[in-house]
Each structure stands twice: as C-alpha cells, then as structure tokens.
Design an enzyme around this catalytic site. Structure first.
Site, PDB file in Angstrom:
ATOM      1  N   ILE A  59      47.836  33.528  38.909  1.00 42.51           N
ATOM      2  CA  ILE A  59      47.900  33.830  40.344  1.00 42.51           C
ATOM      3  C   ILE A  59      46.534  33.715  41.016  1.00 42.51           C
ATOM      4  CG2 ILE A  59      49.931  35.308  40.164  1.00 42.51           C
ATOM      5  CD1 ILE A  59      48.095  37.724  40.116  1.00 42.51           C
ATOM      6  N   GLY A  60      45.489  33.428  40.263  1.00 39.11           N
ATOM      7  CA  GLY A  60      44.168  33.290  40.864  1.00 39.11           C
ATOM      8  C   GLY A  60      43.129  32.993  39.812  1.00 39.11           C
ATOM      9  N   GLY A  62      38.571  32.880  39.323  1.00 33.98           N
ATOM     10  CA  GLY A  62      37.258  33.151  39.891  1.00 33.98           C
ATOM     11  C   GLY A  62      36.176  32.632  38.988  1.00 33.98           C
ATOM     12  N   GLY A  63      34.939  33.090  39.247  1.00 34.51           N
ATOM     13  CA  GLY A  63      33.817  32.613  38.480  1.00 34.51           C
ATOM     14  C   GLY A  63      33.820  33.069  37.042  1.00 34.51           C
ATOM     15  N   GLY A  65      36.968  34.379  35.269  1.00 28.46           N
ATOM     16  CA  GLY A  65      38.191  34.201  34.508  1.00 28.46           C
ATOM     17  C   GLY A  65      39.382  33.901  35.399  1.00 28.46           C
ATOM     18  N   VAL A  67      43.296  35.086  36.597  1.00 33.07           N
ATOM     19  CA  VAL A  67      44.152  36.261  36.755  1.00 33.07           C
ATOM     20  C   VAL A  67      45.611  35.815  36.640  1.00 33.07           C
ATOM     21  CG1 VAL A  67      44.777  38.203  38.241  1.00 33.07           C
ATOM     22  CG2 VAL A  67      42.424  37.331  38.247  1.00 33.07           C
ATOM     23  N   LYS A  82      43.460  39.860  33.819  1.00 30.52           N
ATOM     24  CA  LYS A  82      42.347  38.936  34.001  1.00 30.52           C
ATOM     25  C   LYS A  82      41.777  38.602  32.635  1.00 30.52           C
ATOM     26  CE  LYS A  82      38.038  38.319  36.607  1.00 30.52           C
ATOM     27  NZ  LYS A  82      37.136  38.943  37.611  1.00 30.52           N
ATOM     28  N   ASP A 178      29.369  42.355  47.753  1.00 30.36           N
ATOM     29  CA  ASP A 178      30.069  41.150  48.188  1.00 30.36           C
ATOM     30  C   ASP A 178      31.314  41.528  48.986  1.00 30.36           C
ATOM     31  OD1 ASP A 178      30.448  38.443  48.492  1.00 30.36           O
ATOM     32  OD2 ASP A 178      31.477  38.166  46.596  1.00 30.36           O
TER      33      ASP A 178
END
Length: 682
Positions: A59-60, A62-63, A65, A67, A82, A178
């Site tokens: 479902i997603g 990132g930098g 790993g 998810v 994740k 962030d």
C-alpha cells in the site's frame, strides 16, 4: 528519424504512490521519491509472517521500506506491516535506523499518532519489520488537492490535532523534523471525518541526548516547502522547528497556498531563510480568517526560533484560545495536552502578552494560616498603601536599571550588526581583515554568545558560500568549489556537508589528474645508451592480473622481457630499459592471460649516437707518429686533432709525419633472444 517512446511493456517498475511507470534501471520515483516497485510478483504478498500476519498487498513505499496491508489472524483485524528494503537490510546503519524508528514510535501514545504494535526481525530471512495500525482514509495532501483551503473551523480543527500530537512528542524530548501534508492522514473516528493521524517519526531524534546526537548541524532534513529557516541552513533543529513547519501547514490549510513559492528547492530554502511570510489575510482565502488566528500563525513563522512557541503544545493552546476569542466553533480534543517537560531554553521568553486571569472571591480571601497572633486579620488600608508605593518604586527602579544596562549592552552589538550586514551585502564574508562577516559576528558572539542576529548573519554567509560552491561544482570548477567549502568550514568547523563535499572534490581532482588508459614511452626520442621509461595505465573497469610485464619486440621476434612495477595504485605500471642497439622496436605491456589478457603496444625508435653526443674519452683522435728518415729533419710539429660538428678531421700532418686512420665506432651486436621464460624476473 528520432526513435519513438518505449512501449509500456518495456517499463518494468512503477511508483506505488503516484503510479508512474519506469524502466528496470530506475530505483526511485522522480516525482515523490518513493522506491519503485517491480512489476514481478512481490515475494511477501501471500506470505504469513510470525504465524499470524498474512500479507495481502503493498500500500506504500518510502526511503526505508515497503508498507503492506496484512490480516492478523489471531485478532481478526487488518494491520499495516512495514518491511525494510532487502538492499538496506544488510546495511548496519540502516538497520540501526530502523530499530531507532521503531523504538521512537512505540514510545509515543496519543490518539492522533499512528499506533505501533511490535517490531523485530523475521526469523526466516532476518528482514526487519514494523507492525502498525491500519488506517482507512486519505492523506492531507489529497484533501488539499481536491478541496483547497478548508473552512476556518475545519482548518483549525485539523491544525490543533497535529499540534497536540507533535506537542506530546515534544514533551517526551522527540522532534518530528518532517511535518508535512504527506505525513498526515485524515480518518473517520466517532463521526469525525477529519480525525488526524500523524505518521513517520522515522527521522526524529532525542532532544536531550547530547552524548549521542543522531544528526548533526550541516545536514538538511525535511521537505523544502515546510522546512524551518534553521533547518534550511543546515543548523541544529529543535521543537521550535516543528512549530514553524506546523505554522506553514496551518497557513496552507487556511489560505490554500503555502507562504513561499519557488521554481527550485534551493530557491525555496532561500525564501525560508531570508523572506518574511506574507500576511496570512492577504493570501488566497486568508481574508476570511480572523486576525487573532492569523497572528498565531504568523508568530509560528517567525525567522528567529526564540520568537516562536517553545513547543507545538503551546501553539495548539494558542490556536484554541484564538478560536474561542473569535467565536469560531472548534471541537474539544479528546486528549488533553500535557504540560511541556522540555528543558528550559536560555534567553527564550514568551512575547505574547498574557491577559490577567480573574480570581474568584475565594482566591482573594486572606490566608489566616500565616498570620501573626495579636494582629488584625484584615489588613489596614494604610499598610496596603505603603506596601504598594514601596513595591511600585522598586519595580520602577529595577526596570530603569535593566533598561540602562540593556541599552549599554545593545549599543555596541547594534553597531557591529550593522557593519556585519553591510559586509554581507558587499560579499566580504571573511576578508578584508576587520570588516568582514566572520570577524564582526565573532565579536558579537564574544559579547553575547546566543545573539540571534549574529547567528542569522552567519547563516546567510554560509548559505552564500554553499551556493557559490554549488555553482562552481556544476561548472566543473573544482578548485573554486573546494575553496568555497573550505570557507564554510571556517564558519562552521566540522560541518559534515562541507567535509563530504571536499572529499568528493578531492576524489574528482585525483581522477582528473590520472592519465588516460594506454602505454606511454618517455622520452619520445631516444638514442643508444639512453634509458626509456614505460608507463602503462589500465582502465579501472578491467580486472587487474598478477602477471604484468613489458616486452621488447623487433619484427616478429621477442627480444627481452622487462619487469613491470605497480606505481601507487592498481591502474599504473612502470618499467625501464637502457637501449643497446639502434633499431625500431615494439614495446608491449602484457597483463593477464587467456580471454582476460590485456595488451598495450607502442613503437619506440632508437637512433645511433652521433659524434657530438659521444663522450670526450670516446671521441676519435688522429695520432701523429714520426717516420724515421736518413737525414735529419726539423723538429716535428704536432697539432691536436679537432672534431667538428660535421665529423670531418681537419688535422694537418706535419712534413715527415703519417696520419693514422681514425678508429671506427663499433656498434654493439644485437643481443640474442633470451631462452623461454620460466618464471624468474630478469
């Protein structure tokens, strides 16, 4: 004809966030930076981990790993799992960062923060995992994109939830660093469709762990559109930096736009550092925002961190008070913000005037527990009047004293600040002596070590130098870029960004100095008896063999094998040879054997030695000897032979003398071919 675009079938990867497709060589999405997902089947999908989590779909990403949505069979619920990227799992630094993120996330408990259930390493393959609550909703980015500016009550409802959640982390000594719409989810809870969940404390750090700083000044974290001025300048950040980011986000929620717009991230950082945020009520839908609410947001956007609130919890309280003052309906939070336990900041003060809090009658009653026996319980008005006069006099005197001291201290600092600003505008960052930013701000900091003006001027000077270094590096002006980064180190000793940039430049300089691959013979013109130096430069991409040597060939005959010695690195090999005969030779460099063998070849012409190059003791001479005659003869006259450049003997023999012919120059015969090489070095 120009080739057409690649067919979609050739694009082997896609972004799990925006869906953009890329070819197989790409790694990260150019739009949002997410790690690309391969078109081939994900090895974790359909797998059951820890005997209870069945992975259903990604479902997603990132930098760190990917998810996945997973079903927890033991509790019959969906969770988010994740898993660290495989190429990072073997990296000790990435592994430590993953554990740090997990420990930070599990230590935070707040309804507006995503919950983390457990983390660890998978027993099957050692992959690192993090199990979190699964959220059904949309990101704040999607909401702003589809709806634009939110109504004031909704905007403040979302902003206060974000501030309260981040403020709770601040009370634990944790900074998010962030805060942006991508890290905020809107889900539905108890009929509230704008219930906030703040994500990703993965780059947070502990505020109070001075012995083990997880980040250092000079390294920029965060997103350019929402980053604080001190974060944009690469300086240390704290809770007040999050307050600035929340201020930018609240500004966008109320107006539909962010305070600053720029074409490039660098230009955006410059605006955060230099430009004042436009008044909120002058931008977009901001005209409908009550002035007290706009004042709260503008204070959060102050360039000087000392002018902001100490933490996000204080900002949340200020937003609620402004909303109540303006009769803006705002749902009460289900989680009462805790009092901040941040360590007090020296030189920081609350600049918002606080309205006097009315006391009820019970609070104004006199405490009888501390009265002296025999005195009236009701204070006499004369005593009260005297106390008031004395107290007023003490207050006025103290204020005058502090004011006089402050003026005495501020006078020199103001003058130095003006000179430093003038030097900054003139580009005099560290020269000429006496009137440059470095020396003037140093004098300011000697008088006031935490002077905000001096630090701000230095930040601008450092940013100017970084821009100079970036422009020089882009133009391949390595020496100029290196000098600019070295000047940065003068302002901020040990700056890791400058240190790393200088190291990269020195590496590039070394590569530029390295000769091109090939075989070079020096000198180019050589004669018998002189020595040639052979330099073989090997392409760095080729494997280096152990058996590297030079060979001398004439025609199809190998005459000699010359050892090759490695010259400093594995790319350069050196040999030498003194020529014994004039001829045209082929000099070859040989390395390796079989298919991996490397051979370089160059021609060397060896000329004869001319008479003018011969040594004095080798020059031909004419020797005159007397010839006996029957009659006496005059005394013979002997003349030294002189050898001219043309090689002609101009010696004139005297009468009665016989000239001996000159001794011929015998050329050394060509050496015989050596026997087959058996492994020894000649």
């Amino acid at each position: 004809m120009m080739p057409g675009p690649e067919p979609m079938t050739a694009l082997a990867k896609h972004c799990p966030i925006c869906g953009t497709r890329y070819d197989g060589a790409a790694t990260f999405c150019q739009k949002d930076g997410a790690k690309l997902t391969s078109e081939q089947r994900d090895p974790f999908v359909g797998r059951v981990i820890l005997d209870q989590f069945r992975i259903e779909e990604p479902i997603g990403a990132g930098g760190m790993g990917t998810v996945y949505r997973a079903h927890q069979t033991t509790l019959d619920r969906h969770v988010a799992v994740k898993i660290l990227h495989p190429e990072l799992a073997s990296n000790p630094d990435a592994t430590r960062r993953f554990h740090r993120e997990a420990r930070v996330a599990t230590s935070l408990e707040h309804p507006n923060l995503v919950r983390v259930f457990l983390f660890g390493e998978l027993p099957e393959d050692g992959s690192l995992y993090l199990v979190m609550e699964y959220l059904r909703g949309r990101s704040l980015t999607q909401a702003l994109k589809t709806e634009g500016a939110l109504p004031v009550p909704r905007a403040l409802h979302v902003a206060t939830q974000i501030a309260e959640a981040v403020g709770m982390a601040h009370a634990r000594g944790i900074v998010h660093r962030d805060v942006k719409p991508e890290n905020v989810m809107l889900v539905e809870r108890r009929g509230d469709r704008d219930f906030v969940k703040v994500l990703d404390f993965g780059i947070a750090r502990l505020l109070w762990d001075d012995a083990t700083h997880l980040t250092q000044s000079g390294v920029i974290f965060g997103t350019a559109r929402y980053i604080s001025p001190e974060g944009a300048a690469g300086e240390e950040t704290d809770a007040r930096s999050d307050v600035y980011s929340i201020g930018v986000l609240t500004y966008q929620l109320l107006t539909g736009v962010t305070p600053f717009e720029a074409q490039t991230p660098v230009a955006m950082l410059m605006k955060h550092i230099h430009d004042q945020a436009p008044p909120l009520r002058s931008m977009g839908a901001g005209r409908r925002v009550p002035q007290p609410v706009a004042d709260v947001v503008q204070r959060a956007l102050a360039k000087n961190p000392d002018m902001r609130w100490d933490d996000a919890g204080q900002m949340a309280d200020a937003l609620r008070e402004a909303a109540e003052h303006c009769a803006v309906p705002l749902p009460r939070a289900s989680w009462a913000p805790r009092a901040s336990t941040l360590p007090p900041a020296r030189g920081r003060r609350d600049l918002t005037p606080t309205a006097p809090v009315p006391l009820d009658r019970s609070e104004r009653s006199v405490d009888t527990s501390m009265q002296v026996p025999g005195l009236s319980k009701r204070p006499r008005w004369t005593t009260m009047l005297a106390a008031f006069v004395l107290g007023a006099a003490a207050v006025v005197g103290g204020v005058m004293l502090l004011k006089s001291r402050g003026q005495a201290e501020q006078g020199p600092l103001t003058e130095l600040a003006g000179r430093a600003r003038t030097a900054l505008q003139a580009g005099h960052l560290d020269a000429p002596p006496g009137e440059n930013v470095l020396e003037l701000t140093a004098r300011m900091l000697e008088q006031a070590p935490r002077n905000a003006e001096a630090r701000a001027i230095r930040r601008e000077a450092v940013l100017t130098l970084r821009e100079q270094a970036a422009r020089a590096r882009a133009g391949d002006e390595l020496a100029e870029a290196k000098r600019a980064w070295q000047r940065v180190l003068v302002f901020t000793p040990g700056d890791p960004q400058a240190v790393e940039a200088i190291r990269e430049i020195e590496t590039a300089e070394a590569q530029a100095r390295a000769p091109e691959p090939g075989l070079r013979l020096t000198p180019e013109e050589v004669r018998v008896g002189e020595t040639s130096t052979f330099l073989a430069v090997v392409d760095g991409e080729r494997a280096v063999g152990e058996d590297a040597h030079f060979e001398l060939w004439r025609g199809r005959r190998r005459l000699r094998r010359v050892p090759a010695v490695r010259a400093g690195d594995e790319k350069r090999w050196v040999g030498s040879y003194t020529w014994r005969a004039a001829a045209t030779y082929e000099v070859r460099f040989v390395m390796g054997a079989g298919e991996d063998a490397l051979e370089l070849e160059e021609t060397q012409r060896v000329q004869r030695r001319s008479a003018r190059l011969a040594r004095d003791d080798e020059r031909p001479r004419t020797t005159l000897r007397p010839t006996p005659r029957p009659s006496p003869s005059p005394t013979p006259m002997t003349m030294e032979a002189s050898t001219m450049d043309e090689g002609i003997d101009w010696t004139i023999p005297a009468p009665g003398m016989t000239a001996s012919p000159p001794a011929p120059i015998v050329q050394e015969p060509e050496p015989a071919a050596p026997p087959p090489w058996t492994g020894g070095v000649l």
